[in-house]
Design a protein around this motif. Structure first.
Motif, mmCIF file in Angstrom:
data_model
loop_
_atom_site.group_PDB
_atom_site.id
_atom_site.type_symbol
_atom_site.label_atom_id
_atom_site.label_comp_id
_atom_site.label_asym_id
_atom_site.label_seq_id
_atom_site.Cartn_x
_atom_site.Cartn_y
_atom_site.Cartn_z
ATOM 1 N N TYR A 30 0.853 -1.231 -0.025
ATOM 2 C CA TYR A 30 -0.152 0.060 0.043
ATOM 3 C C TYR A 30 0.682 1.130 -0.009
ATOM 4 C CZ TYR A 30 -3.841 3.197 1.415
ATOM 5 O OH TYR A 30 -4.506 4.152 1.425
ATOM 6 N N GLY A 31 1.909 1.242 0.774
ATOM 7 C CA GLY A 31 2.810 2.312 0.891
ATOM 8 C C GLY A 31 3.694 2.689 -0.536
ATOM 9 N N ASN A 32 3.928 1.661 -1.255
ATOM 10 C CA ASN A 32 4.730 1.543 -2.399
ATOM 11 C C ASN A 32 3.799 1.991 -3.459
ATOM 12 O OD1 ASN A 32 7.347 0.755 -1.914
ATOM 13 N ND2 ASN A 32 6.755 -1.334 -2.106
ATOM 14 N N LEU A 33 2.450 1.696 -3.443
ATOM 15 C CA LEU A 33 1.277 2.422 -4.346
ATOM 16 C C LEU A 33 1.094 3.743 -4.383
ATOM 17 C CD1 LEU A 33 -0.603 1.667 -6.726
ATOM 18 C CD2 LEU A 33 -2.244 0.875 -4.931
ATOM 19 N N CYS A 34 1.235 3.983 -2.985
ATOM 20 C CA CYS A 34 0.844 5.471 -2.561
ATOM 21 C C CYS A 34 2.126 6.378 -3.293
ATOM 22 C CB CYS A 34 0.699 5.795 -1.336
ATOM 23 S SG CYS A 34 -0.835 5.194 -0.584
ATOM 24 N N VAL A 63 3.897 7.045 -14.954
ATOM 25 C CA VAL A 63 4.890 6.649 -14.414
ATOM 26 C C VAL A 63 5.761 5.920 -15.436
ATOM 27 C CG1 VAL A 63 4.042 6.666 -12.081
ATOM 28 C CG2 VAL A 63 3.644 4.685 -13.562
ATOM 29 N N THR A 64 6.835 5.317 -15.207
ATOM 30 C CA THR A 64 7.492 4.539 -16.037
ATOM 31 C C THR A 64 7.608 3.083 -15.629
ATOM 32 O OG1 THR A 64 9.754 5.009 -14.788
ATOM 33 C CG2 THR A 64 9.068 6.526 -16.397
ATOM 34 N N TYR A 65 7.949 2.130 -16.434
ATOM 35 C CA TYR A 65 8.252 0.756 -16.067
ATOM 36 C C TYR A 65 9.156 0.750 -15.012
ATOM 37 C CZ TYR A 65 4.892 -1.002 -19.574
ATOM 38 O OH TYR A 65 3.514 -1.216 -20.240
ATOM 39 N N GLU A 66 10.383 1.365 -15.212
ATOM 40 C CA GLU A 66 11.403 1.530 -14.264
ATOM 41 C C GLU A 66 10.894 1.732 -12.999
ATOM 42 O OE1 GLU A 66 15.141 0.765 -13.069
ATOM 43 O OE2 GLU A 66 14.289 0.311 -14.861
ATOM 44 N N GLU A 67 9.896 2.738 -12.797
ATOM 45 C CA GLU A 67 9.421 3.030 -11.390
ATOM 46 C C GLU A 67 8.486 2.148 -10.819
ATOM 47 O OE1 GLU A 67 9.303 8.204 -11.502
ATOM 48 O OE2 GLU A 67 7.744 6.702 -12.597
ATOM 49 N N VAL A 68 7.845 1.422 -11.741
ATOM 50 C CA VAL A 68 6.833 0.334 -11.192
ATOM 51 C C VAL A 68 7.542 -0.679 -10.663
ATOM 52 C CG1 VAL A 68 5.043 -1.342 -11.945
ATOM 53 C CG2 VAL A 68 4.959 0.999 -12.789
ATOM 54 N N SER A 69 8.885 -1.074 -11.417
ATOM 55 C CA SER A 69 9.311 -2.403 -11.107
ATOM 56 C C SER A 69 10.247 -1.956 -9.857
ATOM 57 C CB SER A 69 10.661 -2.677 -12.269
ATOM 58 O OG SER A 69 10.041 -2.837 -13.507
ATOM 59 N N GLN A 70 10.839 -0.744 -9.303
ATOM 60 C CA GLN A 70 11.215 -0.206 -8.238
ATOM 61 C C GLN A 70 10.122 -0.390 -7.154
ATOM 62 O OE1 GLN A 70 13.052 3.604 -8.945
ATOM 63 N NE2 GLN A 70 14.663 2.651 -10.134
ATOM 64 N N ARG A 72 7.839 -6.643 -19.939
ATOM 65 C CA ARG A 72 8.706 -5.532 -19.296
ATOM 66 C C ARG A 72 8.188 -5.546 -17.819
ATOM 67 N NH1 ARG A 72 7.838 -0.033 -22.728
ATOM 68 N NH2 ARG A 72 9.596 0.645 -21.575
ATOM 69 N N LEU A 73 7.550 -6.222 -17.168
ATOM 70 C CA LEU A 73 7.168 -6.407 -15.777
ATOM 71 C C LEU A 73 7.453 -7.891 -15.030
ATOM 72 C CD1 LEU A 73 3.766 -4.600 -15.891
ATOM 73 C CD2 LEU A 73 5.910 -3.676 -14.989
ATOM 74 N N HIS A 74 7.798 -8.844 -15.950
ATOM 75 C CA HIS A 74 7.879 -9.968 -15.672
ATOM 76 C C HIS A 74 8.919 -10.458 -14.530
ATOM 77 C CE1 HIS A 74 9.101 -14.258 -15.935
ATOM 78 N NE2 HIS A 74 7.731 -14.510 -16.162
ATOM 79 N N ASP A 75 10.145 -9.587 -14.773
ATOM 80 C CA ASP A 75 10.979 -9.664 -14.049
ATOM 81 C C ASP A 75 10.935 -9.384 -12.551
ATOM 82 O OD1 ASP A 75 12.728 -11.223 -15.686
ATOM 83 O OD2 ASP A 75 13.697 -9.496 -16.671
ATOM 84 N N ALA A 76 10.377 -8.005 -12.479
ATOM 85 C CA ALA A 76 9.923 -7.485 -11.332
ATOM 86 C C ALA A 76 9.074 -8.296 -10.430
ATOM 87 C CB ALA A 76 9.683 -6.023 -11.406
#
Length: 358
Positions: A208-212, A229-236, A253-257
């Motif tokens: 929840y905190g990461n989503l906010c 946002v970017t895919y990099e930010e979503v992965s982080q 692009r999201l599989h590894d994260a």
């Protein structure tokens, strides 16, 4: 004192006001209580056994009662009635949890308040509901209060009533298609229009905190009411989050994260172009070993809200209702559907619907 100087009838026997009869009366009452407690436990255990059998063996038999071989069924306690009715419903209908639900928190898009969605989900027997408003958690508090009030009212009215659905919190997030790790401080219209949509559901407090934080970063660089946002930010910020990717292009692009927390969402709104989209989605999911879940984009709790949603759509795009035909939804599929309705919609491939409770 209760038995003094009067006649008592317990279990069909009449006892008189003698002190030596007090013992048998208490024994008789305790035996009755013990039998009812055992019957209550047998009933609950049979419900659990029935549920486990259905999960382990995939049984879909329709039953009208719970078979108990160890003893009688005692259905007087309200909790037992609620458990029996819910277990019977599970035997008759496959489980389904809507994972893409928008409320009035999605400004000029959702046509139902979160309280209405929660009450409707409870009436339909839906065990859970994921509230995923557009680029925000605007209705999370109201939905939480609605679930709490529904649970409290059921206890106070001393009635089985509908089961309050479990509330899942998430958001629909716009992710830029640009293959860049950073975005400008203020993004332009071209970048805002060129994006993928992903659904992020919070598993725990960390998620929840990461989503906010992710939503905050997206709103700071976009005009009011928009986020990017970017895919990099979503992965982080992927820790504690489950990702549902409607687009086949976004999944690699999201599989590894996300690994095992990444799902493809198979949507069926009965649009012509969805056939080719679903084919590509299944092909990519097979290649990447990504499981699929079923869902439709829910915008209102009943079909009676469709005219209101049409008006909201035209206001959002700034066109008269008479000229907004191409912008409007072509059917009533955005309404909240029951598990039985979703089972009919996905009759050719029921696995994605049965995977939604995960």
């Amino acid at each position: 004192e209760r038995l003094a100087n009067r006649t008592e009838r317990v279990g069909g026997r009449v006892y008189f006001d003698h002190s030596r009869e007090l013992g048998p009366i208490l024994v008789e009452e305790c035996q009755g209580l013990l039998e009812r407690a055992r019957a209550h436990a047998w009933t609950l255990s049979s419900c659990i056994r029935s549920r486990l059998r259905r999960l382990d063996h995939g049984a879909s038999s329709s039953v009208n009662h719970i078979e108990v071989h160890d003893g009688p069924i005692y259905t007087d306690p309200l909790e037992t009635e609620r458990m029996i009715r819910y277990t019977t419903w599970l035997d008759r209908n496959p489980p389904y949890v809507p994972l893409w639900v928008k409320s009035s928190g999605s400004f000029l898009e959702g046509a139902s308040h979160p309280e209405e969605l929660i009450e409707r989900a409870a009436a339909l027997g839906i065990p859970g509901l994921a509230l995923t408003d557009r680029e925000g958690l605007y209705a999370a508090t109201r939905a939480h209060v609605a679930v709490r009030d529904l649970q409290r009212n059921s206890r106070e009215q001393n009635s089985p009533g509908p089961l309050a659905p479990k509330l899942l919190l998430g958001a629909q997030v716009a992710v830029s298609k640009a293959r860049t790790h950073t975005l400008p401080a203020l993004v332009g219209k071209s970048l805002l229009d060129d994006h993928d949509q992903v659904l992020l559901l919070a598993q725990n407090r960390e998620g929840y905190g990461n989503l906010c934080r992710l939503l905050t970063a997206g709103h700071r660089r976009a005009p009011k009411g928009r986020s990017l946002v970017t895919y990099e930010e979503v992965s982080q910020r992927s820790s504690g989050l489950i990702c549902l990717a409607p687009s086949a292009a976004s999944r690699p692009r999201l599989h590894d994260a996300f690994a095992r927390r990444l799902y493809g969402i198979c949507t069926r709104h009965r649009y012509e172009e969805e056939c080719a989209q679903e084919f590509m989605l299944r092909e990519t999911a097979t290649k990447l070993a990504v499981p699929l879940v079923a869902g439709t984009e829910v915008l209102y709790h009943t079909t009676a809200r469709r005219p209101l949603q049409d008006v909201l759509t035209c206001i959002r795009h700034g066109v008269p209702l008479s000229q907004g035909r191409r912008l409007l939804r072509g059917n009533h599929q955005p309404a909240l559907r029951s598990p039985a309705q979703m089972a009919r919609l996905l009759a050719d491939s029921p696995e994605p619907a049965t995977r939604t409770p995960e």
